[in-house]
Design an enzyme around this catalytic site. Sequence first.
Site, PDB file in Angstrom:
ATOM      1  N   HIS A 154       4.074  -1.562   4.583  1.00 18.18           N
ATOM      2  CA  HIS A 154       3.273  -0.654   3.805  1.00 18.18           C
ATOM      3  C   HIS A 154       2.601   0.118   4.837  1.00 18.18           C
ATOM      4  O   HIS A 154       2.458  -0.218   6.025  1.00 18.18           O
ATOM      5  CB  HIS A 154       2.440  -1.521   2.893  1.00 18.18           C
ATOM      6  CG  HIS A 154       2.916  -2.014   1.808  1.00 18.18           C
ATOM      7  ND1 HIS A 154       3.696  -3.173   1.559  1.00 18.18           N
ATOM      8  CD2 HIS A 154       2.989  -1.350   0.445  1.00 18.18           C
ATOM      9  CE1 HIS A 154       3.902  -3.115   0.388  1.00 18.18           C
ATOM     10  NE2 HIS A 154       3.600  -2.075  -0.521  1.00 18.18           N
ATOM     11  N   LYS A 158      -3.420  -0.601   3.915  1.00  9.92           N
ATOM     12  CA  LYS A 158      -3.133  -1.627   2.932  1.00  9.92           C
ATOM     13  C   LYS A 158      -3.748  -2.900   3.600  1.00  9.92           C
ATOM     14  O   LYS A 158      -3.870  -3.404   4.692  1.00  9.92           O
ATOM     15  CB  LYS A 158      -1.843  -2.213   2.531  1.00  9.92           C
ATOM     16  CG  LYS A 158      -1.525  -3.116   1.585  1.00  9.92           C
ATOM     17  CD  LYS A 158      -0.469  -3.219   0.932  1.00  9.92           C
ATOM     18  CE  LYS A 158      -0.017  -4.161  -0.049  1.00  9.92           C
ATOM     19  NZ  LYS A 158      -1.213  -4.091  -1.283  1.00  9.92           N
TER      20      LYS A 158
HETATM   21  P1  NAD Z   1      -7.317   2.925  -1.877  1.00  9.53           P
HETATM   22  O1  NAD Z   1      -8.274   2.209  -0.902  1.00  9.53           O
HETATM   23  O2  NAD Z   1      -6.965   4.288  -1.624  1.00  9.53           O
HETATM   24  O3  NAD Z   1      -8.326   2.899  -3.397  1.00  9.53           O
HETATM   25  C1  NAD Z   1      -9.227   1.897  -3.831  1.00  9.53           C
HETATM   26  C2  NAD Z   1     -10.474   2.545  -4.728  1.00  9.53           C
HETATM   27  O4  NAD Z   1     -11.092   1.491  -5.110  1.00  9.53           O
HETATM   28  C3  NAD Z   1     -10.955   3.693  -4.070  1.00  9.53           C
HETATM   29  O5  NAD Z   1     -11.345   4.700  -4.927  1.00  9.53           O
HETATM   30  C4  NAD Z   1     -12.368   2.806  -3.847  1.00  9.53           C
HETATM   31  O6  NAD Z   1     -13.629   3.987  -4.026  1.00  9.53           O
HETATM   32  C5  NAD Z   1     -12.288   1.824  -4.781  1.00  9.53           C
HETATM   33  N1  NAD Z   1     -13.495   0.926  -4.463  1.00  9.53           N
HETATM   34  C6  NAD Z   1     -13.229   0.234  -3.611  1.00  9.53           C
HETATM   35  N2  NAD Z   1     -14.532  -0.654  -3.446  1.00  9.53           N
HETATM   36  C7  NAD Z   1     -15.385  -0.336  -4.332  1.00  9.53           C
HETATM   37  C8  NAD Z   1     -16.593  -0.676  -4.906  1.00  9.53           C
HETATM   38  N3  NAD Z   1     -17.391  -1.496  -4.269  1.00  9.53           N
HETATM   39  N4  NAD Z   1     -17.022  -0.169  -6.362  1.00  9.53           N
HETATM   40  C9  NAD Z   1     -16.342   0.829  -6.782  1.00  9.53           C
HETATM   41  N5  NAD Z   1     -15.268   1.341  -6.236  1.00  9.53           N
HETATM   42  C10 NAD Z   1     -14.744   0.698  -5.377  1.00  9.53           C
HETATM   43  O7  NAD Z   1      -6.302   1.795  -2.427  1.00  9.53           O
HETATM   44  P2  NAD Z   1      -5.042   2.162  -3.102  1.00  9.53           P
HETATM   45  O8  NAD Z   1      -3.740   2.519  -2.421  1.00  9.53           O
HETATM   46  O9  NAD Z   1      -5.385   3.207  -4.063  1.00  9.53           O
HETATM   47  O10 NAD Z   1      -4.774   0.938  -3.868  1.00  9.53           O
HETATM   48  C11 NAD Z   1      -5.564   0.244  -4.609  1.00  9.53           C
HETATM   49  C12 NAD Z   1      -5.213  -1.129  -5.285  1.00  9.53           C
HETATM   50  O11 NAD Z   1      -4.105  -0.978  -5.992  1.00  9.53           O
HETATM   51  C13 NAD Z   1      -4.847  -2.103  -4.024  1.00  9.53           C
HETATM   52  O12 NAD Z   1      -4.869  -3.372  -4.366  1.00  9.53           O
HETATM   53  C14 NAD Z   1      -3.034  -1.835  -4.045  1.00  9.53           C
HETATM   54  O13 NAD Z   1      -2.508  -2.954  -3.585  1.00  9.53           O
HETATM   55  C15 NAD Z   1      -2.655  -1.681  -5.426  1.00  9.53           C
HETATM   56  N6  NAD Z   1      -1.630  -1.060  -5.874  1.00  9.53           N
HETATM   57  C16 NAD Z   1      -0.883  -1.468  -6.957  1.00  9.53           C
HETATM   58  C17 NAD Z   1       0.427  -0.895  -6.995  1.00  9.53           C
HETATM   59  C18 NAD Z   1       0.913  -1.266  -8.454  1.00  9.53           C
HETATM   60  O14 NAD Z   1       2.065  -0.777  -8.818  1.00  9.53           O
HETATM   61  N7  NAD Z   1       0.530  -2.255  -9.153  1.00  9.53           N
HETATM   62  C19 NAD Z   1       0.841   0.363  -6.484  1.00  9.53           C
HETATM   63  C20 NAD Z   1       0.098   0.680  -5.389  1.00  9.53           C
HETATM   64  C21 NAD Z   1      -1.298   0.077  -4.894  1.00  9.53           C
END
Ligand code: NAD
Length: 269
Positions: A154, A158
């Site tokens: 990844h 991540k």
């Molecule tokens: P990212 O870091 O780009 O986004 C995380 C989001 O959470 C950001 O918008 C951030 O502002 C918000 N956030 C973090 N702390 C916060 C807080 N204290 N209060 C409010 N908002 C807060 O990460 P990403 O790449 O978008 O991934 C997010 C999650 O999704 C991860 O856990 C990742 O592993 C997961 N993911 C899952 C899939 C799936 O298909 N299930 C696919 C991709 C990513």
Amino acid sequence: MRIAVVGASGRMGRCLLKAVILSKQLELNVAVARSNSPLLGKDAGDLVAMESVNIKVIADLATATEQFDLLIDFTQPEVSLQYLQICRQAGKKMVIGTTGYSDAQQAIIRHATKEIAIVLAPNMSVGVNLLFKLLATTANVIGAHSDIEVTEAHHRHKTDAPSGTALRMGQVIADTLGYNLKDCAVYGCKGDSLARDRQTIGFSAIRAGDIVGEHTAMFVAEGERIEITHKASNRMIYANGAMRAAEWLKDKNCGLYDMQDVLGISKFT
Ligand code: NAD
């Protein structure tokens, strides 16, 4: 259905905004970013370089519970549990893509599904969920006679490893073979007495650059090897899976579901 997206400024949050705006069945009604985000007050459409949709990005989901039916959460485990409490109290459905939950955190989610309906899946892509099924078939035929390794790669941002998807792959293989994943998982590889026990599943992870997500399971037997790989090249596959999950939840009132349920792929074997 009226949709709220939290983590709207994140990598997945932006894909989700775009997917909901483009959806014919779902209507974007609430977009939430963290309280110190410079994007607060901006239009959600502008955020993803689309036409304005007249939905301003807000900081507090609790003030908007009258305005949505289903919340889509791809954030961080602790943050998502706060959103879970809001949805539970307000009786709202959820699609949760966040990964990295501890066992205790997963138990909190499970408990909430006595009252609300949730799709929870570490990977919402159709291809990966098909891969889970292929893994079960493969493990069933040659798993007991193979050394099994799960590898994943990844992007450098991540935070959790192994990925939720890699762990789920291990869980599918372990369940098929009747192993307990907690006992048979081996994480990383370093040392000088590493001769392996056949009834183990090895995990290794790469974090580098802008890799969207790659997963491989290897079944290595004497004289032959099967590798089953999924490579994601665009995050919209996860967002589109989340849209399918949201639409599928429309007539569910409570319960915990995964993408196998949403896609109608019978469980594993
Ligand atoms: P990212 O870091 O780009 O986004 C995380 C989001 O959470 C950001 O918008 C951030 O502002 C918000 N956030 C973090 N702390 C916060 C807080 N204290 N209060 C409010 N908002 C807060 O990460 P990403 O790449 O978008 O991934 C997010 C999650 O999704 C991860 O856990 C990742 O592993 C997961 N993911 C899952 C899939 C799936 O298909 N299930 C696919 C991709 C990513």
